[in-house]
Design a protein around this motif. Sequence first.
Motif, PDB file in Angstrom:
ATOM      1  N   ALA A  18      40.992  51.230  87.534  1.00 55.43           N
ATOM      2  CA  ALA A  18      39.661  51.731  87.180  1.00 55.43           C
ATOM      3  C   ALA A  18      39.543  51.937  85.675  1.00 55.43           C
ATOM      4  CB  ALA A  18      39.382  53.037  87.920  1.00 55.43           C
ATOM      5  N   PHE A  19      40.559  52.554  85.082  1.00 54.20           N
ATOM      6  CA  PHE A  19      40.551  52.819  83.639  1.00 54.20           C
ATOM      7  C   PHE A  19      40.577  51.519  82.841  1.00 54.20           C
ATOM      8  CE2 PHE A  19      42.918  53.250  79.685  1.00 54.20           C
ATOM      9  CZ  PHE A  19      42.231  54.274  79.044  1.00 54.20           C
ATOM     10  N   VAL A  20      41.497  50.631  83.195  1.00 52.66           N
ATOM     11  CA  VAL A  20      41.696  49.399  82.420  1.00 52.66           C
ATOM     12  C   VAL A  20      40.466  48.496  82.490  1.00 52.66           C
ATOM     13  CG1 VAL A  20      43.021  47.257  82.293  1.00 52.66           C
ATOM     14  CG2 VAL A  20      44.205  49.446  82.573  1.00 52.66           C
ATOM     15  N   VAL A  21      39.886  48.330  83.674  1.00 49.78           N
ATOM     16  CA  VAL A  21      38.730  47.436  83.820  1.00 49.78           C
ATOM     17  C   VAL A  21      37.563  47.906  82.957  1.00 49.78           C
ATOM     18  CG1 VAL A  21      36.941  46.635  85.420  1.00 49.78           C
ATOM     19  CG2 VAL A  21      39.347  46.574  86.101  1.00 49.78           C
ATOM     20  N   SER A  22      37.217  49.184  83.037  1.00 49.77           N
ATOM     21  CA  SER A  22      36.087  49.680  82.246  1.00 49.77           C
ATOM     22  C   SER A  22      36.398  49.637  80.756  1.00 49.77           C
ATOM     23  CB  SER A  22      35.726  51.108  82.672  1.00 49.77           C
ATOM     24  OG  SER A  22      36.812  51.988  82.457  1.00 49.77           O
ATOM     25  N   PHE A  23      37.641  49.942  80.387  1.00 45.26           N
ATOM     26  CA  PHE A  23      38.031  49.919  78.975  1.00 45.26           C
ATOM     27  C   PHE A  23      37.990  48.498  78.414  1.00 45.26           C
ATOM     28  CE2 PHE A  23      41.462  49.445  75.797  1.00 45.26           C
ATOM     29  CZ  PHE A  23      40.961  50.289  74.808  1.00 45.26           C
ATOM     30  N   VAL A  24      38.552  47.554  79.145  1.00 41.62           N
ATOM     31  CA  VAL A  24      38.590  46.158  78.680  1.00 41.62           C
ATOM     32  C   VAL A  24      37.175  45.584  78.588  1.00 41.62           C
ATOM     33  CG1 VAL A  24      39.309  43.820  79.291  1.00 41.62           C
ATOM     34  CG2 VAL A  24      40.927  45.721  79.495  1.00 41.62           C
ATOM     35  N   LEU A  25      36.335  45.879  79.563  1.00 38.64           N
ATOM     36  CA  LEU A  25      34.953  45.398  79.503  1.00 38.64           C
ATOM     37  C   LEU A  25      34.251  45.916  78.256  1.00 38.64           C
ATOM     38  CD1 LEU A  25      33.757  45.732  83.224  1.00 38.64           C
ATOM     39  CD2 LEU A  25      34.092  43.622  81.927  1.00 38.64           C
ATOM     40  N   GLY A  26      34.460  47.188  77.952  1.00 39.11           N
ATOM     41  CA  GLY A  26      33.847  47.765  76.762  1.00 39.11           C
ATOM     42  C   GLY A  26      34.385  47.154  75.482  1.00 39.11           C
ATOM     43  N   MET A  27      35.689  46.896  75.445  1.00 41.42           N
ATOM     44  CA  MET A  27      36.302  46.326  74.245  1.00 41.42           C
ATOM     45  C   MET A  27      35.907  44.867  74.044  1.00 41.42           C
ATOM     46  SD  MET A  27      37.913  48.757  72.778  1.00 41.42           S
ATOM     47  CE  MET A  27      38.892  47.836  71.583  1.00 41.42           C
ATOM     48  N   VAL A  28      35.803  44.120  75.130  1.00 39.49           N
ATOM     49  CA  VAL A  28      35.499  42.687  75.029  1.00 39.49           C
ATOM     50  C   VAL A  28      34.003  42.443  74.833  1.00 39.49           C
ATOM     51  CG1 VAL A  28      35.533  40.486  76.261  1.00 39.49           C
ATOM     52  CG2 VAL A  28      37.516  42.010  76.370  1.00 39.49           C
ATOM     53  N   LEU A  29      33.179  43.077  75.648  1.00 36.76           N
ATOM     54  CA  LEU A  29      31.738  42.831  75.587  1.00 36.76           C
ATOM     55  C   LEU A  29      31.040  43.685  74.533  1.00 36.76           C
ATOM     56  CD1 LEU A  29      30.972  42.550  79.413  1.00 36.76           C
ATOM     57  CD2 LEU A  29      31.499  40.726  77.777  1.00 36.76           C
ATOM     58  N   GLY A  30      31.637  44.826  74.195  1.00 35.53           N
ATOM     59  CA  GLY A  30      31.128  45.643  73.103  1.00 35.53           C
ATOM     60  C   GLY A  30      29.821  46.354  73.399  1.00 35.53           C
ATOM     61  N   TYR A  31      29.211  46.862  72.311  1.00 32.18           N
ATOM     62  CA  TYR A  31      27.999  47.674  72.427  1.00 32.18           C
ATOM     63  C   TYR A  31      26.933  47.253  71.415  1.00 32.18           C
ATOM     64  CZ  TYR A  31      31.037  50.488  75.315  1.00 32.18           C
ATOM     65  OH  TYR A  31      31.891  50.898  76.303  1.00 32.18           O
TER      66      TYR A  31
END
Length: 471
Positions: free
Chosen positions: A449-462
């Motif tokens: 759960a932690f890794v998926v949300s973190f990686v999505l945020g890091m890769v796709l950004g804001y």
Amino acid sequence: MAMDYNQLAVNILEAIGGSQNVENVSHCMTRLRFVMNDNAKVDMKKLQEINGVIRVIDTDTQLQIVIGSAVDKVYKEVCAVGNFESQEPVQQNADADKENKTKKKITPKSVANGIIDAVSGSLVPILPAIIAAGIFKMVAVLLGPTNLGVFTEDNQLYIFCNLVNTAVFYFLPFFIAYTASKKFNATPLYAMMVVAVMIHPDMLDIINAGETFKLYGIFNMQLINYTSSVIPIVLSTWVISYIEKFVKKIVPDHFRVVGVPVLIMVLAFPAALCICGPACNAIMQLLVNVILWMNDTLGIVAIVIVAVFWLFLMMFGMHMPLMMTLLPVWMQMGYDAIVSPGAIASSLAHVGAILSYAIRANNQDKRAFGWTAFITMISANIGEPALYGITLVEKRVLAYQMAGAACGAVVMYILGAKVTLFSGVGFVWLNFLRFGEYAVAGAIGMIVAFVVSFVLGMVLGYGKEIVSSKN
């Protein structure tokens, strides 16, 4: 710069129409909870713009102002500025305001909000005891023979840590009788006396004997064990509060000293043991069957739904009443394979999404607030600042969190993770201990759960970087 809590209290009271517009004020772990005399006098726009107010939630029964971990300090100043009595329900100008109050229309929504308010108002004050009990249990689980093996089963510290946790949940009805009485403006002693009888060892002997028992030789009493019960105690206390009002009206003044307490108890025992308790027990059994059906029929869908939408339950303040309502059900089953695992997956996904936001947000000010929210989550286990200040504002954070929560929940279900420890463990990253013998499966789901949300945020950004401004 340190927050001026006194000025914050002044600003809040000014925005809600002054202290004279407050009928009742209390607080939970992160929110000020106001019951207003006239909601029309509240300036919502002004209230939401106050520095230090994270979010404002207006229900039919309460005005909830989310402050965060400093809520107790703000509450103290609110009581001082408004001349309210701390820790007690505040009744301001009850007689004068009665004429100005309009009778609220009874709707399904108002009834639901009233039930949620009653349950949460009765349970929130005892959360510190439950949290403390969870910490003691965490020590026993972590250092006990099934994990690190520091303690043996006959180790006195191991025995004592388990005793603390067991005692809190055994006497939970007793604590709830007190807090619910305060919530319903009743005398705590009467409800506490009823509960003392309900969980007395002699009563348990009667229940275990399995023979028909007639209360006063008239009323059939169902043989139900009320230790660790929640909702039966809240409902019984609510009924007892009306019994108290009724008795005080009909008993003559010269008989009140003896007549009032005796008559209240004479009526309260059958009300609790023969009506409220059995009714709630029937509902609990229905919930058990529903949860078992969801687990057998919906399975993975059920836990994913909980994980994905858990933050919305938090937003409406429904998460804790739901957890406490289901607590007796889980204790009867011995585990929870849906709600608690889903909530834990949601929490870890939220932490991962907020960490990625702290690193990758497109504004320096946003990144600074992201780090503040992240540190608050992992050090104080408080997620409201992140939820209201970031997640519900930045839709990408919410999307990444929901994706991570769903993935973590799926992994937990596939690996057969079940929560067996029903009290908190103090820190979000220690939640794997709540899975007991399923700790490895729970930990893997949490990591996913932690890794998926973190990686999505890091890769796709804001979004693209923008220059910070004073606004």
